[in-house]
Design an enzyme around this catalytic site. Structure first.
Site, PDB file in Angstrom:
ATOM      1  N   ASP A  68       0.827  -1.206   0.000  1.00  0.00           N
ATOM      2  CA  ASP A  68       0.000   0.000   0.000  1.00  0.00           C
ATOM      3  C   ASP A  68       0.860   1.254   0.000  1.00  0.00           C
ATOM      4  O   ASP A  68       2.005   1.253   0.466  1.00  0.00           O
ATOM      5  CB  ASP A  68      -0.969   0.007   1.181  1.00  0.00           C
ATOM      6  N   GLU A 133       0.036  -0.971   5.877  1.00  0.00           N
ATOM      7  CA  GLU A 133       1.108  -0.405   6.689  1.00  0.00           C
ATOM      8  C   GLU A 133       0.964   1.104   6.803  1.00  0.00           C
ATOM      9  O   GLU A 133       1.234   1.682   7.853  1.00  0.00           O
ATOM     10  CB  GLU A 133       2.480  -0.742   6.087  1.00  0.00           C
TER      11      GLU A 133
END
Length: 375
Positions: A68, A133
């Site tokens: 991400d 994250e």
């Protein structure tokens, strides 16, 4: 064009804004499966996680990272589309170029190369990859680690591919991180007319002396490996918007980055005591987003230092600076954890980028660690 660069470009082209993976893990799993990895997708809520492993024996060397990325910010400020990778003057531009799709690509290609050269390597190689994250970090690495622990799987060594480097790739590796304690503070006052302050209680005025003490305080001196604890206000709001109204409430958010010389309990008590001493009527919601961790010198850090030195000719600095990382969830398994990645000057910025040569150098560093630990 190197294989690692090609894969980096393919990953950048996936618009994987937290918590979306947008096909990144599929690109990685296809290649890892071809190298003999067993593939397991762990879906928790909207978060996609990957656990891939080659081998059944210990020691287990795990590459960890995230697919991400943070939002792009104003598109008009980008020189090119953030999800269309472009190379200009030896620099690759795109969201995630540095944080951390170049790291993911280098992990995969270094592993492919190592496995081809050492099909019967000792121990196991694993990949722990998440799409959570940059977001809340609730359903990502934390949940995968819990699942691994529940079934008795462990990690001995972990390389997190976060962009750890400063001026040049490999000049710094992280061997720990400070903890992060945050608070949502509400200061209670009494709303009133600015011309009649004796009939009101201004929460801004009440908080000001306490805030001055909190921000000026020396919390500790740190230690040989960690910077001192810091206190920062990140958000502060009060008022109705009218110039003649004393606000009845103030809301603030703050964060403490702390080393192992502190405890959460002591920090909370210190903040509460200072507020009470200044007569601040308040409530606080506390939350810990990460405990501090530290990897003492050992096989993994030495292998990383030796691999970097072999590539660059210079030994890296060992650091615990910077923000938090998913290493905070992996270290409690008993794993030695280091963070090694490209330079971090443009992470989270508009026109994020990485020098193309860094990707190839990082590939060689990862390959060097594999050679030193599992060949």
């Amino acid at each position: 064009m190197t294989d690692a660069l090609e894969l980096t470009r393919a990953l950048i082209a996936c618009p994987s804004v937290t918590p979306a993976d947008a096909g990144c893990q599929a690109l990685m799993t296809e290649r890892l499966a071809a190298s003999g990895f067993s593939i397991e997708t762990l879906q928790f809520g909207s978060v996609t996680n990957l656990w891939a492993r080659r081998g059944d024996a210990r020691p287990v060397l795990c590459f960890a990272g995230h697919t991400d990325v943070v939002p792009t910010g104003p598109l008009e400020e980008w020189r090119s589309d953030p999800f269309t990778p472009v190379i200009r003057d030896g620099v690759l531009y795109g969201r995630g170029a540095a944080d951390m799709k170049s790291g993911l690509a280098a992990m995969v290609t270094a592993t492919e190369e190592f496995v081809a050269a050492h099909p019967d390597h000792r121990g196991s190689i694993a990949f722990l990859i998440t799409s959570d994250e940059e977001g809340p970090s609730v359903d990502g690495t934390k949940r995968v680690v819990e699942a691994l622990k529940a079934r008795g799987e462990t990690i001995d060594w972990c390389i997190v591919g976060e962009p750890s480097s400063g001026q040049s790739v490999g000049d710094t590796i992280k061997i720990g991180r400070r903890g992060s304690l945050s608070g949502r503070l509400t200061v209670h006052g009494v709303q009133g007319h600015v011309a009649y302050p004796q009939l009101a209680e201004n929460p801004v005025h009440t908080l000001a002396p306490a805030l001055a003490e909190l921000t000026a305080r020396t919390w500790d001196a740190g230690d040989a490996f960690f910077q001192p604890t810091t206190f920062q206000i990140s958000n502060l709001n009060a008022g109705t918007g009218a110039p003649n109204v004393i606000p009845g409430e103030l809301k603030a958010r703050f964060n403490l980055r702390y080393s192992p010389v502190q405890t959460v309990e002591v920090l909370k008590k210190t903040v509460e005591d200072i507020l009470a001493r200044h007569g601040v009527r308040h409530t606080i919601e506390w939350y810990v987003s990460g405990e501090p961790f530290y990897t003492p010198p050992g096989e993994l850090s030495q292998a990383a230092v030796d691999a970097i030195t072999a590539v660059t000719g210079a030994a890296p600095q060992l650091s615990t600076g910077g923000g938090t990382s998913d290493g905070r969830f992996i270290a409690p398994l008993g794993a030695q954890v280091v963070e090694l990645g490209v330079t971090n000057a443009t992470i989270h910025k508009v026109n994020e980028c990485v020098r193309v040569e860094e990707i190839g150098l990082l590939h060689r560093m990862y390959r060097g660690v594999l050679e030193r630990l599992l060949a």
